[in-house]
Structure formats: C-alpha cells, structure tokens
Design a protein around this motif. Structure first.
Motif, PDB file in Angstrom:
ATOM      1  N   VAL A  23       8.258 -11.448  -1.731  1.00 47.13           N
ATOM      2  CA  VAL A  23       7.537 -12.060  -0.614  1.00 47.13           C
ATOM      3  C   VAL A  23       8.472 -12.280   0.567  1.00 47.13           C
ATOM      4  O   VAL A  23       8.111 -12.038   1.725  1.00 47.13           O
ATOM      5  CB  VAL A  23       6.878 -13.379  -1.067  1.00 47.13           C
ATOM      6  N   GLU A  24       9.699 -12.722   0.308  1.00 40.88           N
ATOM      7  CA  GLU A  24      10.662 -12.908   1.387  1.00 40.88           C
ATOM      8  C   GLU A  24      10.966 -11.588   2.098  1.00 40.88           C
ATOM      9  O   GLU A  24      11.247 -11.572   3.299  1.00 40.88           O
ATOM     10  CB  GLU A  24      11.950 -13.511   0.833  1.00 40.88           C
ATOM     11  N   ARG A  25      10.893 -10.479   1.380  1.00 41.34           N
ATOM     12  CA  ARG A  25      11.195  -9.167   1.955  1.00 41.34           C
ATOM     13  C   ARG A  25       9.927  -8.385   2.313  1.00 41.34           C
ATOM     14  O   ARG A  25       9.951  -7.159   2.439  1.00 41.34           O
ATOM     15  CB  ARG A  25      12.017  -8.353   0.960  1.00 41.34           C
ATOM     16  N   ALA A  26       8.834  -9.074   2.490  1.00 35.24           N
ATOM     17  CA  ALA A  26       7.535  -8.402   2.618  1.00 35.24           C
ATOM     18  C   ALA A  26       7.514  -7.368   3.744  1.00 35.24           C
ATOM     19  O   ALA A  26       7.045  -6.237   3.557  1.00 35.24           O
ATOM     20  CB  ALA A  26       6.434  -9.431   2.822  1.00 35.24           C
ATOM     21  N   TYR A  27       7.991  -7.716   4.925  1.00 37.14           N
ATOM     22  CA  TYR A  27       7.936  -6.758   6.027  1.00 37.14           C
ATOM     23  C   TYR A  27       8.885  -5.585   5.793  1.00 37.14           C
ATOM     24  O   TYR A  27       8.534  -4.430   6.066  1.00 37.14           O
ATOM     25  CB  TYR A  27       8.268  -7.420   7.365  1.00 37.14           C
ATOM     26  N   ALA A  28      10.079  -5.851   5.277  1.00 44.69           N
ATOM     27  CA  ALA A  28      11.010  -4.759   5.006  1.00 44.69           C
ATOM     28  C   ALA A  28      10.419  -3.781   3.993  1.00 44.69           C
ATOM     29  O   ALA A  28      10.569  -2.560   4.131  1.00 44.69           O
ATOM     30  CB  ALA A  28      12.338  -5.326   4.482  1.00 44.69           C
ATOM     31  N   ILE A  29       9.733  -4.297   3.000  1.00 42.63           N
ATOM     32  CA  ILE A  29       9.074  -3.425   2.022  1.00 42.63           C
ATOM     33  C   ILE A  29       7.922  -2.683   2.680  1.00 42.63           C
ATOM     34  O   ILE A  29       7.762  -1.459   2.508  1.00 42.63           O
ATOM     35  CB  ILE A  29       8.588  -4.252   0.820  1.00 42.63           C
ATOM     36  N   ALA A  30       7.104  -3.388   3.449  1.00 46.95           N
ATOM     37  CA  ALA A  30       5.920  -2.780   4.063  1.00 46.95           C
ATOM     38  C   ALA A  30       6.268  -1.658   5.033  1.00 46.95           C
ATOM     39  O   ALA A  30       5.469  -0.736   5.248  1.00 46.95           O
ATOM     40  CB  ALA A  30       5.107  -3.851   4.776  1.00 46.95           C
ATOM     41  N   SER A  31       7.442  -1.724   5.620  1.00 47.86           N
ATOM     42  CA  SER A  31       7.845  -0.716   6.606  1.00 47.86           C
ATOM     43  C   SER A  31       8.898   0.246   6.059  1.00 47.86           C
ATOM     44  O   SER A  31       9.556   0.956   6.813  1.00 47.86           O
ATOM     45  CB  SER A  31       8.401  -1.408   7.855  1.00 47.86           C
ATOM     46  N   ALA A  32       9.024   0.323   4.730  1.00 44.65           N
ATOM     47  CA  ALA A  32      10.130   1.071   4.120  1.00 44.65           C
ATOM     48  C   ALA A  32       9.992   2.582   4.250  1.00 44.65           C
ATOM     49  O   ALA A  32      11.003   3.286   4.347  1.00 44.65           O
ATOM     50  CB  ALA A  32      10.256   0.703   2.640  1.00 44.65           C
ATOM     51  N   HIS A  33       8.759   3.120   4.234  1.00 41.98           N
ATOM     52  CA  HIS A  33       8.594   4.581   4.209  1.00 41.98           C
ATOM     53  C   HIS A  33       7.185   4.935   4.660  1.00 41.98           C
ATOM     54  O   HIS A  33       6.227   4.219   4.365  1.00 41.98           O
ATOM     55  CB  HIS A  33       8.838   5.112   2.789  1.00 41.98           C
ATOM     56  N   PRO A  34       7.026   6.073   5.368  1.00 45.81           N
ATOM     57  CA  PRO A  34       5.678   6.476   5.811  1.00 45.81           C
ATOM     58  C   PRO A  34       4.694   6.713   4.668  1.00 45.81           C
ATOM     59  O   PRO A  34       3.483   6.626   4.876  1.00 45.81           O
ATOM     60  CB  PRO A  34       5.945   7.776   6.584  1.00 45.81           C
ATOM     61  N   ASN A  35       5.185   7.015   3.476  1.00 42.00           N
ATOM     62  CA  ASN A  35       4.278   7.245   2.348  1.00 42.00           C
ATOM     63  C   ASN A  35       3.675   5.958   1.803  1.00 42.00           C
ATOM     64  O   ASN A  35       2.741   6.010   1.003  1.00 42.00           O
ATOM     65  CB  ASN A  35       5.005   7.966   1.204  1.00 42.00           C
ATOM     66  N   LEU A  36       4.216   4.818   2.208  1.00 44.72           N
ATOM     67  CA  LEU A  36       3.656   3.548   1.757  1.00 44.72           C
ATOM     68  C   LEU A  36       2.391   3.269   2.559  1.00 44.72           C
ATOM     69  O   LEU A  36       2.438   3.127   3.777  1.00 44.72           O
ATOM     70  CB  LEU A  36       4.653   2.406   1.944  1.00 44.72           C
ATOM     71  N   ARG A  37       1.262   3.160   1.851  1.00 49.12           N
ATOM     72  CA  ARG A  37      -0.038   3.013   2.498  1.00 49.12           C
ATOM     73  C   ARG A  37      -0.606   1.603   2.411  1.00 49.12           C
ATOM     74  O   ARG A  37      -1.640   1.324   3.014  1.00 49.12           O
ATOM     75  CB  ARG A  37      -1.044   3.977   1.877  1.00 49.12           C
ATOM     76  N   GLY A  38       0.046   0.739   1.645  1.00 43.97           N
ATOM     77  CA  GLY A  38      -0.474  -0.611   1.539  1.00 43.97           C
ATOM     78  C   GLY A  38       0.412  -1.489   0.676  1.00 43.97           C
ATOM     79  O   GLY A  38       1.214  -1.006  -0.124  1.00 43.97           O
ATOM     80  N   ILE A  39       0.254  -2.802   0.866  1.00 49.72           N
ATOM     81  CA  ILE A  39       0.941  -3.788   0.022  1.00 49.72           C
ATOM     82  C   ILE A  39      -0.095  -4.795  -0.454  1.00 49.72           C
ATOM     83  O   ILE A  39      -1.169  -4.944   0.130  1.00 49.72           O
ATOM     84  CB  ILE A  39       2.089  -4.512   0.761  1.00 49.72           C
ATOM     85  N   ALA A  40       0.229  -5.486  -1.535  1.00 48.74           N
ATOM     86  CA  ALA A  40      -0.647  -6.528  -2.057  1.00 48.74           C
ATOM     87  C   ALA A  40       0.183  -7.475  -2.915  1.00 48.74           C
ATOM     88  O   ALA A  40       1.282  -7.127  -3.364  1.00 48.74           O
ATOM     89  CB  ALA A  40      -1.785  -5.920  -2.880  1.00 48.74           C
ATOM     90  N   LEU A  41      -0.355  -8.653  -3.142  1.00 46.31           N
ATOM     91  CA  LEU A  41       0.295  -9.616  -4.023  1.00 46.31           C
ATOM     92  C   LEU A  41      -0.126  -9.393  -5.473  1.00 46.31           C
ATOM     93  O   LEU A  41      -1.264  -9.014  -5.743  1.00 46.31           O
ATOM     94  CB  LEU A  41      -0.099 -11.045  -3.644  1.00 46.31           C
ATOM     95  N   GLY A  42       0.808  -9.643  -6.378  1.00 47.66           N
ATOM     96  CA  GLY A  42       0.485  -9.807  -7.783  1.00 47.66           C
ATOM     97  C   GLY A  42       0.578 -11.293  -8.075  1.00 47.66           C
ATOM     98  O   GLY A  42       1.661 -11.824  -8.352  1.00 47.66           O
TER      99      GLY A  42
END
Length: 271
Positions: free
Chosen positions: A123-142
């Motif tokens: 969660v602390e790294r949410a934006y860095a993860i969300a913007s990590a690669h063009p192939n990433l199409r979405g994020i969600a919480l578990g």
C-alpha cells in the motif's frame, strides 16, 4: 471485455466443474484462482487443468490469479499459463514492489497484468507499483491479507488504504480498481451496503466468490435513473455552451463534470 467490467468472479482452479459454472454465471470476468483457494498438494493439478481450459477461447474473459512470486509455485504458474491463447490477464498475488511487475512483464510480454496489494508495504508503494510497466492494466487490494498484516479485527481501518489504491490507480492512468471480495456469501444486504460505500470511495465494480453476489454488485455500481438524467443534462449543457457554467439547479459544470457524465452514460448502456 466490456470497457467497464463490474463483476469479477473467483473460481478455484482445482475444481473444473466450478470454473465451468462460473463461465456461464454472467460475470464480466472469471478469475481462476491458483493461490489461496488451492491446497499445496493440488497446485500442479490446478495449473494443468487451467492450462487445458485456456488452450482455446473461453466464453468470457478469463484471468488467472497465480501464486506469489517468492513462493514455490508462482514462476511455474506464469511459465505454464502466459502462452495460453485463452488467457486475458494474470492477477499477481502479494505484489510488494515494482520489480515484481517488471519481472513478470519480461516473462509474459504479451499478457495484461493486474497487481494485488495485500500488505502495508504494498500500500505504501501503491503508485510506484501502479506505474511500474505499460503491461500493468490495474491494481486492487487483497483486503483479507491486508487486515491480517495490519492486525485489524475488522475492516473499520481499511478506508485509508482503499482510498490510497483508488488515488494511485488514477494517478497512474489506470481504471478505477474493483473492490475486494465480501466474504459472507449470504449477507447480500451487507454486500449492497459495502458496495455503496466502495462506490463513494471511487471503486468501480467488485470481485465475488459466489454467483449470487453478482446481481447485487452490478446493481450497486450501475447508475440509477436519476444519475442518468443528471448526466444527460450535463452533456446537453456542455454541448450548448463551451467552458464552465452553472445549471439552473445550481450545479457547476466544467470539464471534469463532463467526463464523469460521459462515464455514467457509458455504464448506463449495460442496463
């Protein structure tokens, strides 16, 4: 896949008959689970059964939640399933850093990826993860794992991480995230109330673990007749006059309001 999927139904990968029912349930996306829903001694069978299913195009888009990359099965899952012709996306469990996304993107170069954030570090790294690669199409919480990581007895304290993920997705140019599952499959009133709260926070759609939850989720996230009427009024006003303006009922209309109105009418086409 519809531009705005609202329902994501999980089905355990080691139970092909349950997966078959999920494919005819009306869910926008079926998520075959190789992780939490499958016992360790069933992992290989679940992987093989899923690969067989995805050898051809399924009736609806199918994602696969693979096991965590730092465990004994995640890499095997990706190697077996990334080439599958019927795969629409890989859902990556327990992602904690952008490096996990870029690693999978190298191994599954033509596959859409979705990251599940299940720890405080994620969660602390949410934006860095969300913007990590063009192939990433979405994020969600578990949320179940996150509650355990944070030592929460209930979900009262989850609104901040929920908002964090919604903001990170928007900042990274990703779609609004779907809500995490509602674990009580018979508590449909509680599900509806939780969905209404999630919608207010900026979520769009929700993961489900039983087909009976699907119509409740869809109703919660579809616009009402009043929503549609307001959106149509906004777009008519915007077409008649350029720039910011105030409507007769006092509502202020600018570019952001127009964008929201267009999304409302796009969702309304599902009704």
């Amino acid at each position: 896949m519809t531009a705005f999927p609202l329902t994501w139904l999980y089905a355990p990968g080691d139970r092909p008959h349950v997966v078959a029912k999920a494919l005819t349930s009306g869910a926008d996306v079926v998520v075959i689970d190789l992780e939490d829903a499958v016992a360790p001694d069933r992992k290989a069978y679940a992987r093989a059964a899923t690969a067989d299913l995805l050898a051809g195009p399924p009736a609806v888009p199918v994602h696969v939640r693979v096991n965590a990359l730092d465990g004994p099965w995640g890499e095997q899952d990706i190697a077996a399933l990334a080439p599958a012709p019927g795969l629409s996306g890989l859902r990556l469990a327990k992602i904690t850093s952008p490096a996990g996304i870029t690693h999978v993107a190298r191994r599954a170069a033509r596959t859409d990826l979705y990251a599940l954030l299940e720890t405080a570090l994620a969660v602390e790294r949410a934006y860095a993860i969300a913007s990590a690669h063009p192939n990433l199409r979405g994020i969600a919480l578990g949320e179940a794992d996150l509650q355990a990581d944070l030592g929460m007895r209930d979900d009262t304290g989850l609104d901040w991480p929920r908002s964090r993920v919604v903001v990170a997705a928007r900042a990274a140019g990703l779609p609004p995230p779907p809500q995490s599952v509602h674990p009580d499959t018979r508590d449909l009133d509680g599900l509806a109330a939780s969905c209404a709260h999630g919608r207010a926070l900026g979520f769009l759609g929700r993961a489900a673990i039983h087909p009976r939850q699907l119509p409740v989720i869809e109703r919660a996230f579809l616009p009402t007749e009043a929503d549609i009427e307001r959106a149509e009024t906004v777009l008519k006003a915007a077409a008649a006059e350029q720039g910011a303006q105030a409507l007769p009922d006092g509502r202020f209309v600018d570019a952001a309001v127009v964008t929201a109105a267009r999304r409302t009418l796009s969702l309304a086409r599902r009704r």
